[in-house]
Scaffold this active site. Structure first.
Site, short mmCIF file in Angstrom:
data_model
loop_
_atom_site.label_atom_id
_atom_site.label_comp_id
_atom_site.label_asym_id
_atom_site.label_seq_id
_atom_site.Cartn_x
_atom_site.Cartn_y
_atom_site.Cartn_z
N GLU A 69 34.62 28.77 119.68
CA GLU A 69 35.09 27.94 118.57
C GLU A 69 36.38 28.53 118.04
O GLU A 69 36.50 29.75 117.91
CB GLU A 69 34.03 27.91 117.45
CG GLU A 69 34.49 27.20 116.18
CD GLU A 69 33.44 27.29 115.07
OE1 GLU A 69 32.25 27.45 115.38
OE2 GLU A 69 33.83 27.22 113.88
N GLU A 116 40.84 26.47 107.67
CA GLU A 116 39.54 26.50 107.01
C GLU A 116 39.65 27.27 105.71
O GLU A 116 40.31 28.30 105.62
CB GLU A 116 38.49 27.15 107.91
CG GLU A 116 37.09 27.15 107.30
CD GLU A 116 36.06 27.80 108.20
OE1 GLU A 116 34.88 27.39 108.13
OE2 GLU A 116 36.41 28.70 108.98
#
Length: 284
Positions: free
Chosen positions: A133, A138
């Site tokens: 990932e 974020e």
């Protein structure tokens, strides 16, 4: 979000340079056919209700025009403490990509505030964490700036010191270490997330993925050093060798990037009040 571009490399004989050709250009209404709206329970246990595309469009929580896509969350409903959470969007690209790819995202504005958790990331949901990932963008609550993170299977770590502008806060990418904190890098640019990002009109994120490294760059809208092949919409050819030192560098010196990362989809979502802040949990 204004647009999202995907590039794949081509060979330039006798030239040692990272040239890439445009393969996909997602702008505005093209997201509606190139992405799926995932009407699922939040895998990260956020207090959120992800809507299908038809309902999100009807509710005005997805707005697509010829040159932009707006993804919103419901901001008016008074929620029941026992209810499922706030209506929002989680969209995933239909197309997957692998190594030797560059993603460029032109983003004008992002959600920011108490409880918010927006993210732009790539993974293969069906095989996670075995195919890795990459968290490009974020953040949570009012924490700034951006955090770029990898999450992998076992035996993948990053050196503390490497050629990047950001600061490494965690070095073990293995998802079972440190509560799935991953190996995170905090951006050097305060305008890479939140109010500061929005106040300058956003900017451009780029992620380059090869079998030997993963790099992430960010340039704010008012950055005079932002490369022309990034800031020009739909540029046919780009050369990442001209982009300078990245905000985050993840090399293969202590991690076999080639085997730890497989075919990925692009995911954009906004959740709320998730169960843990994996990216910077070590510094909380």
């Amino acid at each position: 979000m204004r647009s999202f571009w995907i590039f794949a490399p081509f060979l330039a004989s006798n030239v040692q340079a990272s040239f890439y050709l445009l393969t996909d250009n997602w702008v505005g209404t093209s997201f509606l056919s190139e992405f799926t709206w995932e009407n699922i329970a939040d895998p990260t246990h956020g207090r959120v209700n992800y809507l299908p595309q038809s309902e999100s469009l009807a509710r005005g929580l997805t707005v697509a025009s010829s040159n932009s896509l707006v993804l919103k969350a419901d901001s008016t409903t008074v929620l029941s403490p026992s209810g499922p959470g706030r209506d929002s969007n989680r969209i995933m690209s239909r197309k997957q990509f692998g190594h030797n790819t560059i993603l460029v995202a032109d983003i004008k504005h992002m959600p920011f505030g108490c409880g918010t958790w927006p993210a732009l990331w790539t993974t293969n949901v069906g095989t996670w964490p075995n195919d890795g990932e990459v968290d490009i963008l974020e953040g949570v609550n009012i924490e700034t700036p951006n955090v770029m993170t990898l999450h992998t299977g076992a035996n993948c770590t990053m050196p503390l010191s490497r050629s990047q502008k950001g600061t490494a806060v965690t070095t073990d990418c293995y998802w079972l270490t440190n509560g799935n904190a991953g190996c995170g890098v905090i951006s050097e640019n305060q305008s890479s997330y939140g109010d500061s990002f929005n106040n300058v009109g956003g900017g451009w994120y780029a992620m380059e993925r090869t079998p030997t490294f993963i790099k992430v760059w960010f340039w704010s809208r008012n950055d005079p050093l932002a490369p022309a092949d990034v800031t020009t919409p739909g540029q046919a050819v780009i050369n990442s060798d001209n982009w300078g030192v990245p905000s985050a560098l993840f090399p293969n010196t202590q991690c076999d990037i080639a085997s730890k990362f497989g075919a990925h989809n692009v995911i954009i979502n906004l959740t709320f009040c998730k169960s843990s802040y994996k990216a910077i949990s070590s510094s909380d």
